[in-house]
Design an enzyme around this catalytic site. Sequence first.
Site, short mmCIF file in Angstrom:
data_model
loop_
_atom_site.label_atom_id
_atom_site.label_comp_id
_atom_site.label_asym_id
_atom_site.label_seq_id
_atom_site.Cartn_x
_atom_site.Cartn_y
_atom_site.Cartn_z
N ASN A 1 0.79 -1.16 -0.12
CA ASN A 1 0.11 0.06 -0.08
C ASN A 1 0.71 1.13 0.00
O ASN A 1 1.57 1.35 0.96
CB ASN A 1 -0.90 0.01 1.29
CG ASN A 1 -1.70 1.37 1.29
OD1 ASN A 1 -1.66 2.00 0.55
ND2 ASN A 1 -2.39 1.26 2.59
N LYS B 1 0.07 4.28 -0.37
CA LYS B 1 -0.66 5.53 0.55
C LYS B 1 -0.47 6.65 -0.59
O LYS B 1 -0.45 6.47 -1.66
CB LYS B 1 0.10 5.65 1.94
CG LYS B 1 -0.29 4.25 2.69
CD LYS B 1 0.17 4.65 4.17
CE LYS B 1 -0.04 3.21 4.77
NZ LYS B 1 0.19 3.34 6.25
N GLU C 1 -6.52 4.70 8.09
CA GLU C 1 -6.02 6.09 7.69
C GLU C 1 -7.52 6.72 7.31
O GLU C 1 -8.02 7.93 7.53
CB GLU C 1 -5.00 6.27 6.94
CG GLU C 1 -3.73 6.38 7.51
CD GLU C 1 -2.61 5.49 6.75
OE1 GLU C 1 -2.62 5.70 5.47
OE2 GLU C 1 -1.84 4.91 7.51
P1 13P Z 1 3.32 0.58 7.68
O1 13P Z 1 3.86 -0.74 7.02
O2 13P Z 1 3.86 1.77 7.18
O3 13P Z 1 3.21 0.62 8.99
O4 13P Z 1 1.55 0.70 7.20
C1 13P Z 1 0.97 -0.12 7.17
C2 13P Z 1 -0.56 -0.03 6.52
O5 13P Z 1 -1.21 0.83 6.80
C3 13P Z 1 -0.67 -0.84 5.23
O6 13P Z 1 -1.84 -0.47 4.75
#
Ligand code: 13P
Length: 249
Positions: A9, A11, A98
């Site tokens: 992901n 983001k 999120e």
């Molecule tokens: P991190 O791996 O940065 O902790 O994020 C996890 C996440 O939200 C994947 O969707």
Amino acid sequence: MQRPILAANWKMNHGPSDARAFMRTFLAHYARRQDRQVILFPPAVTVTTVLAALKDRPDIQVGVQNIYWEDKGAFTGELSAPMARDAGATLALIGHSERRHVFGETDAETARKVAAAVRAGLIPMLCVGEKLDERESGQTEAVVLRQLRAGIAEVEPHAVGGMLIAYEPVWAIGTGKTATPADASAVHAVIADALRSQVGERARSVPILYGGSVNRGNATALLSADGVDGLLVGGASLDAEGWTSIARA
Ligand code: 13P
């Protein structure tokens, strides 16, 4: 266990230019493998770039990070499930922490989004997970089950059988604090039991991924934990070489 799923992901990272460079490095180092499924969730504006890079690599799937539940109309800034499907995405993350905790998405909204994804032929990956205060006050199971049951409330049992679930404890996301393999297994078992009681044997086909500070150092141990069918990786998926080694975990 089914073959493990390694999902990235990104983001709000990697626009088209960054993604082209990422895909060049990743594809140069990650050969097609039958024993795992790799999924990438780039930002929506980058989906077609990633798919173009994957022209000869149908072994890798691409999804979007969020959808809106209406199919079209006056919803400025939103992205519908049919549009994501039309762009070539095959999955959609829904209810990521999120979305829930930065953007205020509710359980009822995740249910509408899961239903919209199913209608459009997108595979939903429903994310659930408790916050730190909820864990510390012994509410992990209650929170995860509430989010799970609410999230699948508007789809038929057979559609639930085609979904994926990601358990991402909020306190582990982006914090460097990872659930231990035993912590992850315990919650995955709760999710698997709840799914079985909701949809019976169809629950067997629903992979449950773990996410939260997964990195190349802990990926193998987490993936070997009981009931962990895959990993959903945020920060550590952004670097193409680091991601390649996780994809091979
Ligand atoms: P991190 O791996 O940065 O902790 O994020 C996890 C996440 O939200 C994947 O969707």
